[in-house]
Design an enzyme around this catalytic site. Structure first.
Site, PDB file in Angstrom:
ATOM      1  N   CYS A 175     -36.671   1.007  14.123  1.00 14.18           N
ATOM      2  CA  CYS A 175     -35.941   1.104  15.395  1.00 14.18           C
ATOM      3  C   CYS A 175     -35.105   2.385  15.473  1.00 14.18           C
ATOM      4  O   CYS A 175     -35.128   3.093  16.464  1.00 14.18           O
ATOM      5  CB  CYS A 175     -34.984  -0.076  15.561  1.00 14.18           C
ATOM      6  SG  CYS A 175     -35.798  -1.649  15.907  1.00 14.18           S
ATOM      7  N   CYS A 204       0.850  -1.201   0.000  1.00 15.90           N
ATOM      8  CA  CYS A 204       0.000   0.000   0.000  1.00 15.90           C
ATOM      9  C   CYS A 204       0.879   1.242   0.000  1.00 15.90           C
ATOM     10  O   CYS A 204       0.619   2.214  -0.710  1.00 15.90           O
ATOM     11  CB  CYS A 204      -0.882   0.047   1.244  1.00 15.90           C
ATOM     12  SG  CYS A 204      -1.899  -1.402   1.506  1.00 15.90           S
ATOM     13  N   CYS A 228       2.412   3.248  -3.177  1.00 10.82           N
ATOM     14  CA  CYS A 228       1.674   4.336  -3.832  1.00 10.82           C
ATOM     15  C   CYS A 228       1.241   5.413  -2.840  1.00 10.82           C
ATOM     16  O   CYS A 228       1.230   6.588  -3.163  1.00 10.82           O
ATOM     17  CB  CYS A 228       0.423   3.797  -4.518  1.00 10.82           C
ATOM     18  SG  CYS A 228       0.753   2.632  -5.848  1.00 10.82           S
ATOM     19  N   CYS A 246     -28.672  -7.150  11.935  1.00 13.45           N
ATOM     20  CA  CYS A 246     -29.955  -6.458  12.094  1.00 13.45           C
ATOM     21  C   CYS A 246     -31.030  -7.176  11.288  1.00 13.45           C
ATOM     22  O   CYS A 246     -32.150  -7.370  11.756  1.00 13.45           O
ATOM     23  CB  CYS A 246     -29.850  -5.017  11.592  1.00 13.45           C
ATOM     24  SG  CYS A 246     -29.309  -3.836  12.838  1.00 13.45           S
TER      25      CYS A 246
END
Lengths: 108, 150, 284
Positions: free
Chosen positions: C203, C99, C102, C245
């Site tokens: 909810c 990573c 770059c 959920c």
């Protein structure tokens, strides 16, 4: 996580006679041996069962750990500083693995 | 806003009950807990004492991670210190939680960890001092069960 | 250890009493916030926002749960953040890159990225969230294999990258090419599904702050994800939470990484527009 990784937070330096706080955390699922998988087979116990804190080779604090300690076990404790030296923290796994971490302490 | 009915709210919870009911590990008996204490003290009496303090939440939002701190009032000198503190959970499948081994080098007899509690119950701490005396304290933790697990 | 016991059964009995009564736990007052977080409550940024006040999930938790997030050492999610930091500079794949090849120093290059996802990806012609962007980089730039959703590596990298943006206000684009995705997410948010015939809004819009049986409902904000949950005993992604959920309302969950959850992630991020990124948070 595949391999357990310890983290330690302890002062790098302290004054003589000072009581310092040490915090440790290690990644571990702490499989209790109480759970069953979807097929109904008991998932075997696999935990960190012991922790030792040494300073200059002398044991200053130890813990016998049971499966009732939460995943990613956290331990916090105290140590009185008498002289400079090196901590060694040791975690023992049920599978025989031993995880260690060392850290130096200056006194000034 | 659409209203949530009483039926829906109740069903939300009961769905969880069905999930959580799978295998029920038996809880420890008081006899087991007393047996563990006896093993720790070697049969000696462990009286409730104000020198040992146990800090736990009154209500734990989830029993998987319940913070706990224990401290014992002691000078922590070579001839007068706290040797060990055992922690027991009265209604867990097995009462044992952890045993802290202190030394005079600890400076202060105080330690913290995080434990699992299967249900609302008493947590017991017994300390062994270097003079051979045992001191006990207890604290109740209410464990929240049956929320929206997800 | 799954914590199950007889109290679950008796809890049914007291369910009526605990049903939708105002919160019994005092949340949001007792403790200091984690480093870089100034507030857990912001005002909506647009007039058409459905909420009067935007509250982080932190606000609804007990002081003990909040305390575990206050200090980065005590927050167990940082075990994953640390692993992500190592992976950041680990070379992998045929292109012989990491990573950092770059993106250099993540504390600079990722300082806002975690607050702006999901984001439009021109090459793919669709939005991508952080997990998808990480895997896109892996397959396209590093020529390495994509990480599996909910794998340790993907969770670690997501937690590490998003933590670089901690404190940055959530700001997702909802217009232009993002508009249809936003509308789709909104549609999913308000559509009742499952045997219980409930929507996200049932909810998290109407009843936040109140007890549903033993749990205190939040606004369903996403600024803390990936989040360490006691229930999971580890860190987990937002899409894993979405799935949970949906199972609770007895619906068939969409798949992690699906377009449906991506759209919902965009819409829910907008509902928390302005809230500081807290990742990785600690929740019950």
């Amino acid at each position: 996580m595949a391999k357990s990784k310890p983290r330690v937070k302890a002062p790098k330096s302290a004054s003589k006679g000072e009581v310092i706080t040490i915090k440790t955390l290690i990644s571990h699922k702490m499989e209790s041996g109480q759970r069953k998988d979807k097929q109904g087979n008991v998932i075997p116990r696999s935990i960190i069962n012991h922790f030792t804190a040494k300073f200059n080779g002398e044991v200053v604090f130890e813990v016998d750990i049971e499966p009732a300690i939460s995943a990613n076990p956290y331990l916090q404790f105290k140590m009185r500083v008498d002289e400079p030296g090196e901590f060694e923290f040791i975690w023992n796994d049920d599978d025989g693995s031993v995880y260690t971490k060392k850290q130096k302490l200056k006194v000034g | 806003m659409k209203e949530m009915s009483r039926r829906q709210a109740l069903a939300l919870g009961s769905g969880l009950v069905a999930i959580t009911l799978l295998p029920l590990p038996a809880t420890a008996s008081i006899e087991e807990v007393n047996e563990d204490i006896k093993k720790f003290t070697g049969g000696a009496e462990a009286a409730e004492s104000a020198i040992i303090k146990l800090e736990v939440p009154e209500i734990a939002e989830n029993g998987n991670t319940v913070p706990l701190s224990v401290s014992v009032d002691s000078p922590m000198t070579a001839d007068n210190y706290v040797k060990r503190v055992i922690l027991l959970a009265e209604k867990n499948p097995n009462p044992g939680v952890a045993t802290f081994h202190f030394t005079a080098r600890s400076g202060v007899a105080e330690a913290s960890t995080r434990m699992r509690l299967a249900t609302t119950q008493n947590v017991v701490a017994v300390a062994e001092l270097s003079d051979g005396s045992f001191h006990m304290t207890k604290s109740t933790v209410k464990v929240t069960i049956g929320g929206c697990g997800g | 250890m799954e914590l199950k016991n007889k109290a679950t059964v008796s809890a049914l009995g007291v369910a009526f009493a605990a049903l939708l009564v105002p919160g019994l736990l005092a949340g949001g007052e007792a403790l200091a916030l984690p480093e870089g977080i100034e507030t857990v409550k912001v005002a909506p940024t647009s007039k058409d926002h459905p909420l009067d006040e935007i509250l982080s999930g932190w606000h609804f938790r007990s002081p003990e749960t909040q305390a575990l997030q206050e200090d980065d050492f005590e927050n167990p999610a940082f075990l994953w953040v640390e692993q992500g930091e190592e992976l950041w500079s680990t070379v992998e794949g045929a292109a012989n890159k990491s990573c950092s090849s770059c993106h250099d120093d993540a504390s600079e290059t990722m300082a806002t990225a975690g607050a702006n996802m999901p984001k439009w990806n021109e090459a793919l012609g669709k939005p991508v969230n952080l997990e998808q962007q990480i895997n896109h980089c892996r397959t396209e730039r590093m020529e390495a294999d994509a990480w599996k959703w909910e794998s340790t590596q993907l969770l670690a990298m997501t937690a590490y990258v998003r933590n670089q943006s901690r404190g940055e206000p959530v700001a997702v684009q909802t217009d232009g090419p993002m508009k249809p995705w936003f509308e789709k997410g909104k549609d999913i948010y308000y559509t009742r599904v499952g045997q219980l015939d409930m929507a996200c809004s049932s909810c998290h819009e109407g009843y936040y702050g109140q007890q549903i049986r033993a749990d205190r409902l939040s606004q369903g904000q996403t600024n803390g994800f990936p989040t360490y949950r006691f229930k999971w005993q580890k860190i987990g992604s937002l899409h894993r939470r979405f799935k949970g959920c949906m199972k609770n309302i007895r619906a068939t969950p969409y798949k992690v990484g699906s377009d449906e959850f991506l759209a919902l992630e965009l819409y829910t991020a907008w509902r928390g527009q302005g809230l500081p990124v807290e990742a990785p948070a600690v929740r019950q």
